[in-house]
Design a protein around this motif. Structure first.
Motif, short mmCIF file in Angstrom:
data_model
loop_
_atom_site.label_atom_id
_atom_site.label_comp_id
_atom_site.label_asym_id
_atom_site.label_seq_id
_atom_site.Cartn_x
_atom_site.Cartn_y
_atom_site.Cartn_z
N CYS A 166 -14.41 -1.08 9.32
CA CYS A 166 -13.72 -2.16 8.74
C CYS A 166 -14.18 -2.09 7.28
O CYS A 166 -15.42 -2.09 6.83
N PRO A 167 -13.43 -2.13 6.05
CA PRO A 167 -13.79 -2.23 4.65
C PRO A 167 -14.80 -3.45 4.57
O PRO A 167 -15.78 -3.63 3.41
N GLN B 208 -10.55 7.36 6.44
CA GLN B 208 -11.90 7.00 6.13
C GLN B 208 -12.45 6.36 7.56
O GLN B 208 -13.66 6.66 8.25
N VAL B 209 -11.58 5.66 8.40
CA VAL B 209 -11.82 5.04 9.50
C VAL B 209 -12.31 5.86 10.60
O VAL B 209 -13.64 5.52 11.13
N HIS C 20 -2.55 6.18 0.37
CA HIS C 20 -3.56 5.00 0.68
C HIS C 20 -3.97 4.81 1.77
O HIS C 20 -4.87 4.69 2.34
N SER C 21 -3.02 4.43 2.46
CA SER C 21 -2.95 4.11 3.98
C SER C 21 -3.51 5.27 4.62
O SER C 21 -4.32 5.25 5.65
N LEU D 27 0.97 -1.14 0.04
CA LEU D 27 0.11 0.03 0.15
C LEU D 27 0.71 1.15 -0.09
O LEU D 27 1.89 1.24 0.65
N ALA E 146 -5.40 7.79 3.46
CA ALA E 146 -6.70 8.05 3.07
C ALA E 146 -7.44 7.06 3.89
O ALA E 146 -8.66 7.27 4.27
N LEU E 147 -7.24 5.76 4.11
CA LEU E 147 -7.83 4.69 4.70
C LEU E 147 -8.20 4.97 5.99
O LEU E 147 -9.10 4.73 6.80
N ALA E 148 -6.88 5.45 6.73
CA ALA E 148 -7.05 6.11 8.21
C ALA E 148 -8.18 7.00 8.52
O ALA E 148 -8.94 7.02 9.41
#
Length: 328
Positions: A153-154, A17-18, A10-11, A6, A13-15
């Motif tokens: 969680c995705p 989002q969480v 991206h990491s 990753l 962005a994911l964090a």
């Protein structure tokens, strides 16, 4: 399971989002608060026993933290593992207790199967679930709605937003009870004596100050030489200057000495009364040591004299004493 590489972007962005999903979940739980929360507070306030918190899996981990928070803020509580309850641990529950049971689904078999036994003992039941129509919610005397729309969680599977919501709802319950009980900072200190917070709230100036023969002081007629001997002997980097009745009239410190040495003077015969700082800042022995820290930091000084109500010298302390006491 294949590990994927990753990118940092991206990491991040994911964090984000969480965190956004969990923040939204907390807001949603807040809007769903109803009379069930007030009922839970009322039941626990009326409890003459203890709050027994129970939950399975991730709910159990959250429950352990809620029990610890309740216990440290004035509501006696402990955690009971539901899997062990059917093998003897139900004996922990008495008729004057309140059981706080956590289950996101409200159908956890380990919890649901002991509900009749809890009621048979006469204990009240507060349920915290994400399903107001569940068995646990229906059987409870009060229900706390911790429902979230989705997990962070995705896959929408791992307990993430739901456990965050349950944890925050437990904090809200603890704070509401704390407020209702009039729980004070002193009460908090008594349940945290081993931590830095407890030390800041329990340690007083009298506990850390130097007094008696260890207290550096000279009379107002003393010479600078005598004052320096006293400072060296007592090792606090300062000496109080007092009158005949032991009332503080001044203070002489290492800093004063450095400033004094910038000028030509007769150290043998110079009078301390001419070189001291008159009417220095002082503190009372019954004040919190944390107040001494705040005063020193505000005034940018390293020591304080301790006086009684008549301004008589009773002690002295410096920042090193406060560091040793763990107050700083």
């Amino acid at each position: 399971m294949q590990v994927q590489s990753l990118s940092a972007e991206h990491s991040l962005a994911l964090a984000r989002q969480v965190l956004e999903i969990e923040a939204d979940a907390l807001h949603t739980v807040s809007t769903r608060l109803d009379h069930g929360f007030a009922d839970a507070v009322r039941l626990i306030l009326a409890c003459t026993g203890r709050v027994v918190v129970s939950g399975m899996g991730k709910s159990g981990h959250v429950g352990s933290k809620i029990a610890a928070t309740l216990a440290s803020t004035g509501t006696p509580a402990f955690f009971m593992h539901p899997g062990e309850a059917s093998h003897g641990d139900l004996g922990m529950i008495a008729h004057d207790d309140v059981v706080l049971a956590l289950s996101n689904s409200g159908e956890s078999s380990e919890i649901v199967c002991i509900v009749p036994l809890i009621k048979r003992r006469g204990a009240k039941l507060v349920a915290m679930t994400g399903n107001p129509a569940s068995t646990l919610a229906r059987e409870a005397d009060a229900h706390l709605n911790a429902k979230v729309d989705k997990e962070a969680c995705p896959l929408n599977l791992a307990p993430t937003a739901s456990t965050t919501a349950a944890l925050a709802l437990g904090d809200a319950l603890a704070v509401a009870l704390l407020d209702a009980r009039g729980f004070s900072a002193d009460d908090f200190a008594r349940t945290h004596p081993g931590g830095s917070l407890g030390r800041r709230l329990l340690v007083h100036v009298a506990d850390v100050m130097h007094g008696g023969d260890a207290l550096p002081k000279v009379g107002r007629d003393a010479t600078l030489k005598a004052a320096l001997f006293e400072m060296t002997k007592k090792g606090l980097g300062m000496t109080a200057v007092v009158d005949a009745d032991d009332r503080v009239v001044g203070l002489f410190t290492d800093g004063d000495l450095r400033r004094t040495l910038e000028h030509a003077l007769d150290i043998q015969h110079a009078k301390i009364a001419d070189l001291m700082t008159p009417n220095p800042k002082t503190i009372r022995a019954d004040e919190l040591a944390a107040a001494a820290v705040e005063k020193m930091e505000t005034l940018k000084i390293n020591g304080l004299l301790v006086v009684d109500a008549d301004n008589r010298l009773v002690g002295a302390l410096n920042m090193h004493d406060l560091l040793k006491a763990g107050v700083v």
